[in-house]
Design an enzyme around this catalytic site. Structure first.
Site, PDB file in Angstrom:
ATOM      1  N   HIS A   1       0.936  12.793  -6.971  1.00 32.89           N
ATOM      2  CA  HIS A   1       0.373  11.762  -5.810  1.00 32.89           C
ATOM      3  C   HIS A   1       1.312  10.643  -5.639  1.00 32.89           C
ATOM      4  O   HIS A   1       1.188   9.477  -5.367  1.00 32.89           O
ATOM      5  CB  HIS A   1      -1.025  11.148  -5.877  1.00 32.89           C
ATOM      6  CG  HIS A   1      -1.677  10.865  -4.825  1.00 32.89           C
ATOM      7  ND1 HIS A   1      -2.707  11.709  -4.287  1.00 32.89           N
ATOM      8  CD2 HIS A   1      -1.559  10.091  -3.917  1.00 32.89           C
ATOM      9  CE1 HIS A   1      -3.367  11.260  -3.253  1.00 32.89           C
ATOM     10  NE2 HIS A   1      -2.699  10.227  -3.112  1.00 32.89           N
TER      11      HIS A   1
ATOM     12  N   TYR B   1      -9.526  15.512   1.886  1.00 27.48           N
ATOM     13  CA  TYR B   1     -10.272  14.943   0.584  1.00 27.48           C
ATOM     14  C   TYR B   1     -11.466  15.095   0.722  1.00 27.48           C
ATOM     15  O   TYR B   1     -12.320  14.814   1.655  1.00 27.48           O
ATOM     16  CB  TYR B   1     -10.135  13.257   0.999  1.00 27.48           C
ATOM     17  CG  TYR B   1      -8.665  12.522   0.370  1.00 27.48           C
ATOM     18  CD1 TYR B   1      -8.116  12.793  -0.648  1.00 27.48           C
ATOM     19  CD2 TYR B   1      -8.224  11.852   1.589  1.00 27.48           C
ATOM     20  CE1 TYR B   1      -7.253  12.224  -0.872  1.00 27.48           C
ATOM     21  CE2 TYR B   1      -6.816  11.527   1.300  1.00 27.48           C
ATOM     22  CZ  TYR B   1      -6.153  11.575  -0.083  1.00 27.48           C
ATOM     23  OH  TYR B   1      -5.010  10.847  -0.551  1.00 27.48           O
TER      24      TYR B   1
ATOM     25  N   SER C   1      -3.682  14.008   6.950  1.00 31.29           N
ATOM     26  CA  SER C   1      -4.475  13.452   5.928  1.00 31.29           C
ATOM     27  C   SER C   1      -6.062  13.440   6.586  1.00 31.29           C
ATOM     28  O   SER C   1      -6.105  12.892   7.683  1.00 31.29           O
ATOM     29  CB  SER C   1      -4.205  12.229   5.427  1.00 31.29           C
ATOM     30  OG  SER C   1      -5.150  11.628   4.510  1.00 31.29           O
TER      31      SER C   1
ATOM     32  N   ARG D   1       6.869   8.795   1.455  1.00 31.14           N
ATOM     33  CA  ARG D   1       7.343   7.525   1.794  1.00 31.14           C
ATOM     34  C   ARG D   1       8.328   7.385   2.728  1.00 31.14           C
ATOM     35  O   ARG D   1       8.469   6.576   3.486  1.00 31.14           O
ATOM     36  CB  ARG D   1       7.741   6.700   0.461  1.00 31.14           C
ATOM     37  CG  ARG D   1       6.206   6.412  -0.278  1.00 31.14           C
ATOM     38  CD  ARG D   1       6.758   5.739  -1.551  1.00 31.14           C
ATOM     39  NE  ARG D   1       5.603   5.355  -2.242  1.00 31.14           N
ATOM     40  CZ  ARG D   1       5.091   6.082  -3.459  1.00 31.14           C
ATOM     41  NH1 ARG D   1       5.810   7.192  -3.879  1.00 31.14           N
ATOM     42  NH2 ARG D   1       4.149   5.482  -3.925  1.00 31.14           N
TER      43      ARG D   1
ATOM     44  N   THR E   1      -6.481  17.976  -1.857  1.00 30.96           N
ATOM     45  CA  THR E   1      -6.125  17.112  -2.841  1.00 30.96           C
ATOM     46  C   THR E   1      -6.977  16.890  -3.819  1.00 30.96           C
ATOM     47  O   THR E   1      -8.210  16.545  -3.699  1.00 30.96           O
ATOM     48  CB  THR E   1      -5.607  15.613  -2.104  1.00 30.96           C
ATOM     49  OG1 THR E   1      -4.761  15.709  -1.165  1.00 30.96           O
ATOM     50  CG2 THR E   1      -5.411  14.551  -3.096  1.00 30.96           C
TER      51      THR E   1
ATOM     52  N   TYR F   1       0.777  -1.203   0.100  1.00 34.99           N
ATOM     53  CA  TYR F   1       0.038   0.071   0.012  1.00 34.99           C
ATOM     54  C   TYR F   1       0.689   1.223   0.086  1.00 34.99           C
ATOM     55  O   TYR F   1       0.497   2.347  -0.901  1.00 34.99           O
ATOM     56  CB  TYR F   1      -0.918   0.135   1.338  1.00 34.99           C
ATOM     57  CG  TYR F   1      -1.892   1.364   1.109  1.00 34.99           C
ATOM     58  CD1 TYR F   1      -3.023   1.131   0.760  1.00 34.99           C
ATOM     59  CD2 TYR F   1      -1.585   2.256   2.066  1.00 34.99           C
ATOM     60  CE1 TYR F   1      -4.032   2.420   0.211  1.00 34.99           C
ATOM     61  CE2 TYR F   1      -2.452   3.484   1.832  1.00 34.99           C
ATOM     62  CZ  TYR F   1      -3.545   3.340   1.201  1.00 34.99           C
ATOM     63  OH  TYR F   1      -4.440   4.332   1.120  1.00 34.99           O
TER      64      TYR F   1
ATOM     65  N   LYS G   1      -3.463  20.610  -4.252  1.00 39.43           N
ATOM     66  CA  LYS G   1      -2.583  19.656  -4.646  1.00 39.43           C
ATOM     67  C   LYS G   1      -3.000  18.718  -5.782  1.00 39.43           C
ATOM     68  O   LYS G   1      -3.883  18.340  -5.754  1.00 39.43           O
ATOM     69  CB  LYS G   1      -2.439  18.748  -3.470  1.00 39.43           C
ATOM     70  CG  LYS G   1      -1.033  17.777  -3.018  1.00 39.43           C
ATOM     71  CD  LYS G   1      -1.115  16.854  -2.038  1.00 39.43           C
ATOM     72  CE  LYS G   1       0.273  15.940  -1.985  1.00 39.43           C
ATOM     73  NZ  LYS G   1      -0.419  14.627  -2.499  1.00 39.43           N
TER      74      LYS G   1
ATOM     75  N   ARG H   1      -4.427  -0.281  -8.781  1.00 38.94           N
ATOM     76  CA  ARG H   1      -3.212  -0.472  -8.015  1.00 38.94           C
ATOM     77  C   ARG H   1      -2.871  -1.867  -7.976  1.00 38.94           C
ATOM     78  O   ARG H   1      -3.315  -2.350  -7.043  1.00 38.94           O
ATOM     79  CB  ARG H   1      -3.148   0.368  -6.703  1.00 38.94           C
ATOM     80  CG  ARG H   1      -3.286   1.803  -6.840  1.00 38.94           C
ATOM     81  CD  ARG H   1      -3.319   2.476  -5.515  1.00 38.94           C
ATOM     82  NE  ARG H   1      -3.719   4.151  -5.589  1.00 38.94           N
ATOM     83  CZ  ARG H   1      -3.857   4.758  -4.635  1.00 38.94           C
ATOM     84  NH1 ARG H   1      -3.827   4.154  -3.236  1.00 38.94           N
ATOM     85  NH2 ARG H   1      -4.016   6.069  -4.728  1.00 38.94           N
TER      86      ARG H   1
END
Length: 385
Positions: free
Chosen positions: A281, A149, A125, A336, A175, A43, A257, A184
């Site tokens: 993203h 979001y 987030s 990340r 976003t 993920y 974003k 994905r």
């Protein structure tokens, strides 16, 4: 200066003490994979489709080369900047990444404590594992922004914005590129989507406007609460004329974003937005998209005098931060690497990953002949052929 972390590590080595894990940000992913379960690792590490956009992000950084200058009296440096009203010790923010509890039980709370201790802004987030008020408490007096979001129900949107403002989040990052999840494969192969397990929904499940639309509480009927969450946060792409709604309910700075096109950057400026984040993203939404750094220079040239231009996608090292700033960004968001730090060592892991990045940037800045961020510009880098 942030470079002091280097000396700290070397001095600790005299007592046979080594860093908790690697200081090489390009190796963090491989180290973290050994410590994480396949679902959570996929993920975090995975992207859209073939992963082509993730590779494009890194390839774009490789094409730009730093051109160091000598004898510039860069012994003492100041990396601090002020962006969207927030003063920060370096032009680095922690990008909004949801469901952090899948990599460590403390999730966003650990990230907030680490960021707060360093004075580094955290962008929380909407899909946090913990309610935004809990994260704010863990963050203490550190600078924090809230990522939205955009819900498909206005009442829920307004409620989230009001809560974020009350909890001390000073800027809003909206976003735009995730109205629905991309294809994905790493997640699909594991049939792994944390939200369906009620992970990453804490802000909704603690929101009065969201709860008002349920017949039973999430504790009593988790399935229906998850379905309501899915219907509210996915499936609808908004339009430019809706930005006025956000402005009417948020009196602080707003940054959009997901900007990848000059026309969209100009539209954001024309709509009265305060900033944009040039981002794809992290390669998670459109397979085959352009690397974000490829479009940063033209976007910065087009609107940099009207809005703050921030950058995200593919940032790993101090050199990456340097290059993005030289090409027109006011600051970068890193994603990340700090999440891998979280997986490897919780709060201390995040702190180590962030301090390593800041030290790397500080050293790169000085060794390239710059004393502050304002010294950087197009003359600091060259496009490799």
């Amino acid at each position: 200066m942030h470079s002091g972390y280097q000396n700290e590590i070397y001095l600790q080595g005299l007592g046979d003490q080594r860093p908790p894990f690697t200081t090489d940000a390009t190796r963090l992913e491989a180290v973290a994979e050994e410590a994480m379960e396949p679902g959570p690792f996929g993920y975090v590490a995975g992207g859209a489709g073939s992963g082509d956009t993730m590779r494009a992000n890194r390839d774009a950084f490789a094409r730009w080369r730093i051109v160091p200058r000598m004898l510039c009296d860069a012994t003492n440096r100041d990396t601090s900047v002020t962006v969207l009203g927030t003063t920060m010790p370096a032009p680095v923010l922690l990008a909004p990444i949801g469901v952090q509890s899948i990599v460590h039980p403390d999730g966003e709370l650990a990230t907030a404590r680490a960021a707060g201790s360093l004075g580094v802004p955290m962008v929380l987030s909407t899909a946090s594992s913990y309610a935004l008020e809990e994260v704010a408490e863990a963050h203490g007096d550190g600078p924090r922004w809230f990522q939205l979001y955009w819900p498909n129900e206005d009442a829920v949107c307004v409620s989230l914005l009001e809560r974020a403002k009350a909890a001390g989040y000073t800027a809003l990052v909206v976003t735009l590129d995730t109205s629905t999840l991309a294809w994905r494969p790493r997640d699909l192969d594991q049939a792994y989507l944390p939200f369906l397990r009620a992970v990453g929904v804490a802000n909704a499940f603690s929101d009065p406007a969201f709860l008002a639309g349920l017949e039973k509480s999430p504790t009593e009927d988790q399935g229906m609460a998850v379905l309501r969450w899915v219907s509210l946060f996915t499936g609808t792409d908004k339009s430019w004329d809706r930005l006025a709604f956000l402005r009417s309910h948020w009196d602080g700075p707003i940054a959009l974003k997901g900007i990848q096109h000059v026309v969209d950057a100009r539209r954001a400026a024309d709509a009265g937005m305060d900033g944009i984040v040039v981002s794809n993203h992290g390669g998670r939404q459109v397979d085959g998209a352009i690397g974000s750094l490829e479009v940063l220079p033209e976007i910065a040239a087009a609107v940099g005098d009207q809005v703050e231009v921030l950058f995200d996608s593919g940032v790993r090292t101090g050199a990456d931060v340097f290059k993005a700033l030289a090409l027109g960004a006011s600051a970068v968001l890193v994603g990340r690497p700090y999440v891998y730090g979280l997986a490897l060592g919780g709060e201390n892991g995040v702190r180590h990953a962030v301090r390593s990045l800041l030290a790397d940037f500080d050293l790169t800045l000085g060794l390239s002949g710059a004393r502050c961020v304002d010294d950087l510009g197009r003359g600091s880098v060259r496009l490799s052929t």
